[in-house]
Motif scaffolding. Structure first.
Motif, PDB file in Angstrom:
ATOM      1  N   LEU A 154      34.392 -12.101 -17.075  1.00 26.72           N
ATOM      2  CA  LEU A 154      35.598 -11.469 -16.556  1.00 26.72           C
ATOM      3  C   LEU A 154      35.258 -10.177 -15.804  1.00 26.72           C
ATOM      4  O   LEU A 154      35.811  -9.921 -14.730  1.00 26.72           O
ATOM      5  CB  LEU A 154      36.562 -11.170 -17.716  1.00 26.72           C
ATOM      6  CG  LEU A 154      38.024 -11.323 -17.362  1.00 26.72           C
ATOM      7  CD1 LEU A 154      38.353 -12.807 -17.285  1.00 26.72           C
ATOM      8  CD2 LEU A 154      38.883 -10.640 -18.376  1.00 26.72           C
ATOM      9  N   LEU A 155      34.358  -9.377 -16.373  1.00 31.64           N
ATOM     10  CA  LEU A 155      33.933  -8.148 -15.699  1.00 31.64           C
ATOM     11  C   LEU A 155      33.230  -8.470 -14.386  1.00 31.64           C
ATOM     12  O   LEU A 155      33.446  -7.798 -13.374  1.00 31.64           O
ATOM     13  CB  LEU A 155      33.007  -7.329 -16.604  1.00 31.64           C
ATOM     14  CG  LEU A 155      33.687  -6.564 -17.720  1.00 31.64           C
ATOM     15  CD1 LEU A 155      32.652  -5.933 -18.649  1.00 31.64           C
ATOM     16  CD2 LEU A 155      34.581  -5.480 -17.136  1.00 31.64           C
ATOM     17  N   GLY A 156      32.401  -9.490 -14.382  1.00 32.37           N
ATOM     18  CA  GLY A 156      31.705  -9.899 -13.169  1.00 32.37           C
ATOM     19  C   GLY A 156      32.667 -10.350 -12.091  1.00 32.37           C
ATOM     20  O   GLY A 156      32.552  -9.960 -10.920  1.00 32.37           O
ATOM     21  N   ILE A 157      33.629 -11.158 -12.473  1.00 35.77           N
ATOM     22  CA  ILE A 157      34.631 -11.631 -11.515  1.00 35.77           C
ATOM     23  C   ILE A 157      35.455 -10.454 -10.991  1.00 35.77           C
ATOM     24  O   ILE A 157      35.737 -10.363  -9.800  1.00 35.77           O
ATOM     25  CB  ILE A 157      35.531 -12.716 -12.157  1.00 35.77           C
ATOM     26  CG1 ILE A 157      34.703 -13.991 -12.395  1.00 35.77           C
ATOM     27  CG2 ILE A 157      36.744 -13.003 -11.283  1.00 35.77           C
ATOM     28  CD1 ILE A 157      35.407 -15.044 -13.227  1.00 35.77           C
ATOM     29  N   SER A 158      35.806  -9.536 -11.876  1.00 34.47           N
ATOM     30  CA  SER A 158      36.564  -8.345 -11.466  1.00 34.47           C
ATOM     31  C   SER A 158      35.777  -7.516 -10.460  1.00 34.47           C
ATOM     32  O   SER A 158      36.332  -7.026  -9.474  1.00 34.47           O
ATOM     33  CB  SER A 158      36.914  -7.479 -12.673  1.00 34.47           C
ATOM     34  OG  SER A 158      37.782  -8.162 -13.527  1.00 34.47           O
ATOM     35  N   ALA A 159      34.483  -7.377 -10.709  1.00 29.01           N
ATOM     36  CA  ALA A 159      33.632  -6.606  -9.800  1.00 29.01           C
ATOM     37  C   ALA A 159      33.558  -7.275  -8.436  1.00 29.01           C
ATOM     38  O   ALA A 159      33.641  -6.607  -7.392  1.00 29.01           O
ATOM     39  CB  ALA A 159      32.237  -6.435 -10.388  1.00 29.01           C
ATOM     40  N   VAL A 160      33.423  -8.586  -8.412  1.00 28.30           N
ATOM     41  CA  VAL A 160      33.356  -9.320  -7.145  1.00 28.30           C
ATOM     42  C   VAL A 160      34.660  -9.172  -6.373  1.00 28.30           C
ATOM     43  O   VAL A 160      34.670  -8.913  -5.162  1.00 28.30           O
ATOM     44  CB  VAL A 160      33.019 -10.815  -7.392  1.00 28.30           C
ATOM     45  CG1 VAL A 160      33.237 -11.642  -6.136  1.00 28.30           C
ATOM     46  CG2 VAL A 160      31.595 -10.960  -7.890  1.00 28.30           C
ATOM     47  N   ILE A 161      35.782  -9.313  -7.054  1.00 30.53           N
ATOM     48  CA  ILE A 161      37.087  -9.185  -6.407  1.00 30.53           C
ATOM     49  C   ILE A 161      37.279  -7.770  -5.867  1.00 30.53           C
ATOM     50  O   ILE A 161      37.729  -7.579  -4.733  1.00 30.53           O
ATOM     51  CB  ILE A 161      38.225  -9.579  -7.378  1.00 30.53           C
ATOM     52  CG1 ILE A 161      38.167 -11.087  -7.648  1.00 30.53           C
ATOM     53  CG2 ILE A 161      39.584  -9.162  -6.834  1.00 30.53           C
ATOM     54  CD1 ILE A 161      39.090 -11.557  -8.744  1.00 30.53           C
ATOM     55  N   THR A 162      36.911  -6.770  -6.656  1.00 25.59           N
ATOM     56  CA  THR A 162      37.028  -5.373  -6.222  1.00 25.59           C
ATOM     57  C   THR A 162      36.172  -5.132  -4.988  1.00 25.59           C
ATOM     58  O   THR A 162      36.630  -4.529  -4.011  1.00 25.59           O
ATOM     59  CB  THR A 162      36.610  -4.418  -7.355  1.00 25.59           C
ATOM     60  OG1 THR A 162      37.454  -4.658  -8.485  1.00 25.59           O
ATOM     61  CG2 THR A 162      36.717  -2.970  -6.922  1.00 25.59           C
ATOM     62  N   PHE A 163      34.925  -5.588  -5.021  1.00 23.74           N
ATOM     63  CA  PHE A 163      34.032  -5.430  -3.880  1.00 23.74           C
ATOM     64  C   PHE A 163      34.619  -6.109  -2.643  1.00 23.74           C
ATOM     65  O   PHE A 163      34.598  -5.553  -1.547  1.00 23.74           O
ATOM     66  CB  PHE A 163      32.646  -6.004  -4.193  1.00 23.74           C
ATOM     67  CG  PHE A 163      31.708  -5.926  -3.037  1.00 23.74           C
ATOM     68  CD1 PHE A 163      31.122  -4.724  -2.675  1.00 23.74           C
ATOM     69  CD2 PHE A 163      31.426  -7.058  -2.279  1.00 23.74           C
ATOM     70  CE1 PHE A 163      30.267  -4.646  -1.589  1.00 23.74           C
ATOM     71  CE2 PHE A 163      30.577  -6.985  -1.187  1.00 23.74           C
ATOM     72  CZ  PHE A 163      29.992  -5.775  -0.839  1.00 23.74           C
TER      73      PHE A 163
END
Length: 164
Positions: free
Chosen positions: A8-17
């Motif tokens: 979830l954190l990884g996906i959040s980081a990708v979306i934010t980027f």
């Protein structure tokens, strides 16, 4: 459980980027056309700016432009004692600002014509110099302002920002 949290954190980081990248790309690159379009949208009031100094309007305009463009600088040296009021995009667009009410003497008009020629010769020689006059409707209709407009338009882009 922790694997789901990491994912979830990884996906959040990708979306934010992704969205940050989209935001940066959405900022328009400075061009004379884009700068003029932005200035056309601005509606400075005569109540607020009717007695403002050139410096106050310059700071207001720079602040507005920084919302839209990266790299907006004020008072950039043109060599010697001359400084252009605003530079957008590190030389992509130059703006020399004048208060129309101050252009009543022949000396001030001639100085602006000289600045236009000098700035064009030194840096802004690709039709990317804007001479911005700020004033009210009555000032714009003055014969000396109309004459100045005709002269400037041969050398640079001319824009009259009317106070509303």
């Amino acid at each position: 459980m922790w694997i789901q949290a990491v994912m979830l954190l990884g996906i959040s980081a990708v979306i934010t980027f992704y969205f940050l990248n989209q935001y940066e790309q959405s900022k328009k690159l400075p061009s004379p056309k884009n700068v003029l379009q932005l200035m056309q949208k601005l509606q400075p009031s005569e109540k607020k700016f009717g007695k403002a100094s050139e410096k106050q309007i310059e700071q207001w305009l720079a602040k507005k432009m920084r919302h839209y463009f990266d790299d907006v600088e004020t008072q950039i040296s043109m060599g010697g004692r001359e400084k252009i009021d605003l530079d957008v995009g590190n030389g992509k667009v130059g703006i020399e600002l004048k208060l129309a009410r101050k252009l009543k003497s022949r000396n001030e008009v001639n100085r602006l014509i000289g600045q236009t020629t000098m700035y064009k010769n030194r840096k802004y020689n690709q039709n990317n110099l804007i001479i911005l006059l700020v004033g009210n409707t009555q000032t714009y209709e003055q014969p000396h302002v109309q004459e100045l407009k005709q002269i400037i338009e041969k050398e640079a882009l001319f824009f009259y920002m009317k106070l509303t």
